[in-house]
Design a protein around this motif. Sequence first.
Motif, mmCIF file in Angstrom:
data_model
loop_
_atom_site.group_PDB
_atom_site.id
_atom_site.type_symbol
_atom_site.label_atom_id
_atom_site.label_comp_id
_atom_site.label_asym_id
_atom_site.label_seq_id
_atom_site.Cartn_x
_atom_site.Cartn_y
_atom_site.Cartn_z
ATOM 1 N N ALA A 54 -14.523 7.264 -6.186
ATOM 2 C CA ALA A 54 -15.546 7.357 -5.144
ATOM 3 C C ALA A 54 -14.958 7.437 -3.738
ATOM 4 N N TYR A 55 -13.641 7.269 -3.625
ATOM 5 C CA TYR A 55 -13.000 7.289 -2.305
ATOM 6 C C TYR A 55 -13.352 8.584 -1.558
ATOM 7 N N GLY A 56 -13.912 8.416 -0.371
ATOM 8 C CA GLY A 56 -14.221 9.567 0.478
ATOM 9 C C GLY A 56 -15.452 10.358 0.098
ATOM 10 N N LYS A 57 -16.154 9.946 -0.950
ATOM 11 C CA LYS A 57 -17.329 10.704 -1.400
ATOM 12 C C LYS A 57 -18.501 10.498 -0.431
ATOM 13 N N LYS A 58 -19.277 11.572 -0.255
ATOM 14 C CA LYS A 58 -20.422 11.524 0.644
ATOM 15 C C LYS A 58 -21.597 10.786 -0.006
ATOM 16 N N ALA A 59 -22.524 10.338 0.829
ATOM 17 C CA ALA A 59 -23.675 9.576 0.348
ATOM 18 C C ALA A 59 -24.505 10.377 -0.642
ATOM 19 N N ALA A 60 -24.651 11.676 -0.400
ATOM 20 C CA ALA A 60 -25.480 12.513 -1.287
ATOM 21 C C ALA A 60 -24.912 12.563 -2.700
ATOM 22 N N VAL A 61 -23.580 12.613 -2.808
ATOM 23 C CA VAL A 61 -22.922 12.658 -4.125
ATOM 24 C C VAL A 61 -23.170 11.365 -4.887
ATOM 25 N N LEU A 62 -22.967 10.231 -4.214
ATOM 26 C CA LEU A 62 -23.130 8.936 -4.866
ATOM 27 C C LEU A 62 -24.593 8.666 -5.194
ATOM 28 N N ASP A 63 -25.490 9.082 -4.308
ATOM 29 C CA ASP A 63 -26.921 8.898 -4.557
ATOM 30 C C ASP A 63 -27.366 9.722 -5.764
ATOM 31 N N GLY A 64 -26.869 10.950 -5.873
ATOM 32 C CA GLY A 64 -27.217 11.801 -7.008
ATOM 33 C C GLY A 64 -26.727 11.216 -8.323
ATOM 34 N N GLU A 65 -25.510 10.672 -8.307
ATOM 35 C CA GLU A 65 -24.970 10.074 -9.537
ATOM 36 C C GLU A 65 -25.730 8.806 -9.910
ATOM 37 N N LEU A 66 -26.106 8.021 -8.907
ATOM 38 C CA LEU A 66 -26.872 6.806 -9.171
ATOM 39 C C LEU A 66 -28.198 7.145 -9.854
ATOM 40 N N ARG A 67 -28.852 8.186 -9.392
ATOM 41 C CA ARG A 67 -30.129 8.596 -10.002
ATOM 42 C C ARG A 67 -29.934 9.036 -11.455
ATOM 43 N N GLU A 68 -28.838 9.719 -11.737
ATOM 44 C CA GLU A 68 -28.546 10.139 -13.117
ATOM 45 C C GLU A 68 -28.342 8.931 -14.027
ATOM 46 N N LEU A 69 -27.631 7.926 -13.530
ATOM 47 C CA LEU A 69 -27.389 6.729 -14.336
ATOM 48 C C LEU A 69 -28.678 5.929 -14.543
ATOM 49 N N LEU A 70 -29.515 5.901 -13.545
ATOM 50 C CA LEU A 70 -30.821 5.228 -13.696
ATOM 51 C C LEU A 70 -31.681 5.951 -14.732
ATOM 52 N N ASP A 71 -31.596 7.275 -14.775
ATOM 53 C CA ASP A 71 -32.323 8.047 -15.795
ATOM 54 C C ASP A 71 -31.826 7.695 -17.191
ATOM 55 N N ARG A 72 -30.515 7.470 -17.326
ATOM 56 C CA ARG A 72 -29.965 7.082 -18.631
ATOM 57 C C ARG A 72 -30.484 5.705 -19.035
ATOM 58 N N TRP A 73 -30.591 4.791 -18.065
ATOM 59 C CA TRP A 73 -31.139 3.471 -18.366
ATOM 60 C C TRP A 73 -32.593 3.590 -18.825
ATOM 61 N N ASN A 74 -33.357 4.411 -18.152
ATOM 62 C CA ASN A 74 -34.759 4.611 -18.556
ATOM 63 C C ASN A 74 -34.848 5.207 -19.960
ATOM 64 N N GLU A 75 -33.888 6.056 -20.303
ATOM 65 C CA GLU A 75 -33.852 6.641 -21.646
ATOM 66 C C GLU A 75 -33.576 5.567 -22.699
ATOM 67 N N ILE A 76 -32.689 4.618 -22.356
ATOM 68 C CA ILE A 76 -32.398 3.509 -23.267
ATOM 69 C C ILE A 76 -33.663 2.714 -23.561
ATOM 70 N N ILE A 77 -34.381 2.339 -22.513
ATOM 71 C CA ILE A 77 -35.605 1.543 -22.672
ATOM 72 C C ILE A 77 -36.651 2.317 -23.476
ATOM 73 N N LYS A 78 -36.760 3.600 -23.217
ATOM 74 C CA LYS A 78 -37.706 4.440 -23.953
ATOM 75 C C LYS A 78 -37.369 4.486 -25.438
ATOM 76 N N ASN A 79 -36.091 4.569 -25.760
ATOM 77 C CA ASN A 79 -35.650 4.650 -27.161
ATOM 78 C C ASN A 79 -35.863 3.350 -27.927
ATOM 79 N N LEU A 80 -36.099 2.256 -27.224
ATOM 80 C CA LEU A 80 -36.283 0.968 -27.884
ATOM 81 C C LEU A 80 -37.686 0.779 -28.458
ATOM 82 N N ARG A 81 -38.636 1.540 -27.996
ATOM 83 C CA ARG A 81 -40.038 1.349 -28.399
ATOM 84 C C ARG A 81 -40.210 1.423 -29.916
ATOM 85 N N GLY A 82 -40.667 0.312 -30.494
ATOM 86 C CA GLY A 82 -40.937 0.275 -31.934
ATOM 87 C C GLY A 82 -39.709 0.403 -32.813
ATOM 88 N N SER A 83 -38.526 0.252 -32.253
ATOM 89 C CA SER A 83 -37.290 0.446 -33.023
ATOM 90 C C SER A 83 -37.003 -0.735 -33.940
#
Length: 526
Positions: free
Chosen positions: A202-231
């Motif tokens: 992350a050294y030297g990375k711009k805010a837009a890059v880190l913000d975009g990656e954070l949103r992708e990881l949050l989407d993966r977390w939401n996918e985990i929770i979604k996959n748990l339903r009735g499992s």
Amino acid sequence: MLKDCEVESIAKEIVIKTDDKSIDIAYLEDKHLVEYVKEEKEKRFAVGNLFLGKVKKIMNGLNAAFVDIGSERDAFLHYHDLGANFPTFNKYIRTAIQHPSNLQHLSKIRFQPELNKDGRISEVLRPGQYILVQITKEPINNKGPRLTTEITIPGRNIVLLPFSNKVSVSQKIKDKSERERLRQLMLSIKPNNFGVIIRTAAYGKKAAVLDGELRELLDRWNEIIKNLRGSKPPRLVLREIDRPFAYLRDVLNNTFKAIYVDNQNFYYELKDYLQAAIPGTQKLLRLYTGKADIFDYFGVEKQIKSLFRRTVPLKKGSYLIIEHTEALHVIDVNSGNRTASDTNQEKNAFEVNLVAAEEIARQLRLRDIGGIIVVDFIDMKEQKHKEEVYKKMKKEMAKDRAKHTVLPLTKFGLMQITRQRIRPEIEVSNFEPCPVCHGTGQISPSILIIDEIEDSLKYIVEEIKPSGLTLKVHPIVHAYLTKGMFSKALKWKFKYKFSLKVRKDKSYHFLEYQWFDSEGKKISLN
């Protein structure tokens, strides 16, 4: 830490070999193999994978539980791997499975009191309970996978930590102002109840890059929770990206020279991944189309065969012996034949130990040796030499991405190293089937070798019918076949009416022989 404007003198390359069963990755520095990863395709129980498991047994004596995640051996979960916020985590996951319509977003919930650090696992878990876990260590020998409930979702620049609010920065980022910039940036954009580890990349990375990656990881977390339903367990909830991609994600930077791949389909998959995850690095990709095996062409196969042996050669006759026991690894440093030509024992020992320290650090990375490692260096009397060897080992181990600790040499010349191990140690077979007995341990009676060669000649002439034949044999057999006015070879020429040449080869075993056609290609008799 290398900054974007810095150029490293070491030529770094990655060579990837693919086949139907596995993907092999070789990391080279100045053509020398320093890391080797072998990944079986469709591997289910890899580090980072998330499973919904079921508690099988509580072990009060170990303060741990065995969890069924579908592996051959039940996985191991220790009380200290539950995490401080396990009470909140456990309730949230149970709601996600049984009552998903009542589930609030994680950023809106209030944490329960933290887990008692000195508590017992029987107080928070019971047999039959469903639990979301992540693999931290793959099955090793007779042990099942090691688990944690402190979920991490890694990206290229950051790692997302649900059920946490901490923001930490990689210790390899030394610039204080950059560390503070990254920390403040992440604090300002991350949601509540999510922690973040800021990686070295992350050294030297711009805010837009880190913000975009954070949103992708949050989407993966939401996918985990979604996959748990009735499992119902055991169930794979989320698979970590394939190891070749994860490996490149973790090691790749602007100091690399090239990435060579021998499979066109995988080349395009890798190109798409790099373009999306690490923009700019896709230009490093090279598709290898040569006829020779890619590892042979780049000299990797030869290094694998020589470097994974029990005895590892060093310079000027010195060598290492690497032994593995149930509890630890032992590495013995030997001077070999150097002492015969060097009367200065102290100087000789010091020079050998310095060379050994460099190779030992390389071997630990290469074989991914973990746990406790004890190194028996050659005895040195001068304290300054011991300190220099210790500094050398620390310097070489600094290149290792795995967590490790190096202790100074004892008065007996022993050094203790601990190193993190997250996957099974790679074992490479350095033996090949005997060309004479073909691995059976038995050979034909030597008196029958001439009859056997003639039988094979008859088969080749009648069935394969090449334009010409060359027979390679041991020098003694060659002499028997070619000496005399009416030699055996000459008789065969007239008998089978075929052009035949007999060549001797000192490298052949006494009973070894091989047929070649007129173009010099081996003729298989199988």
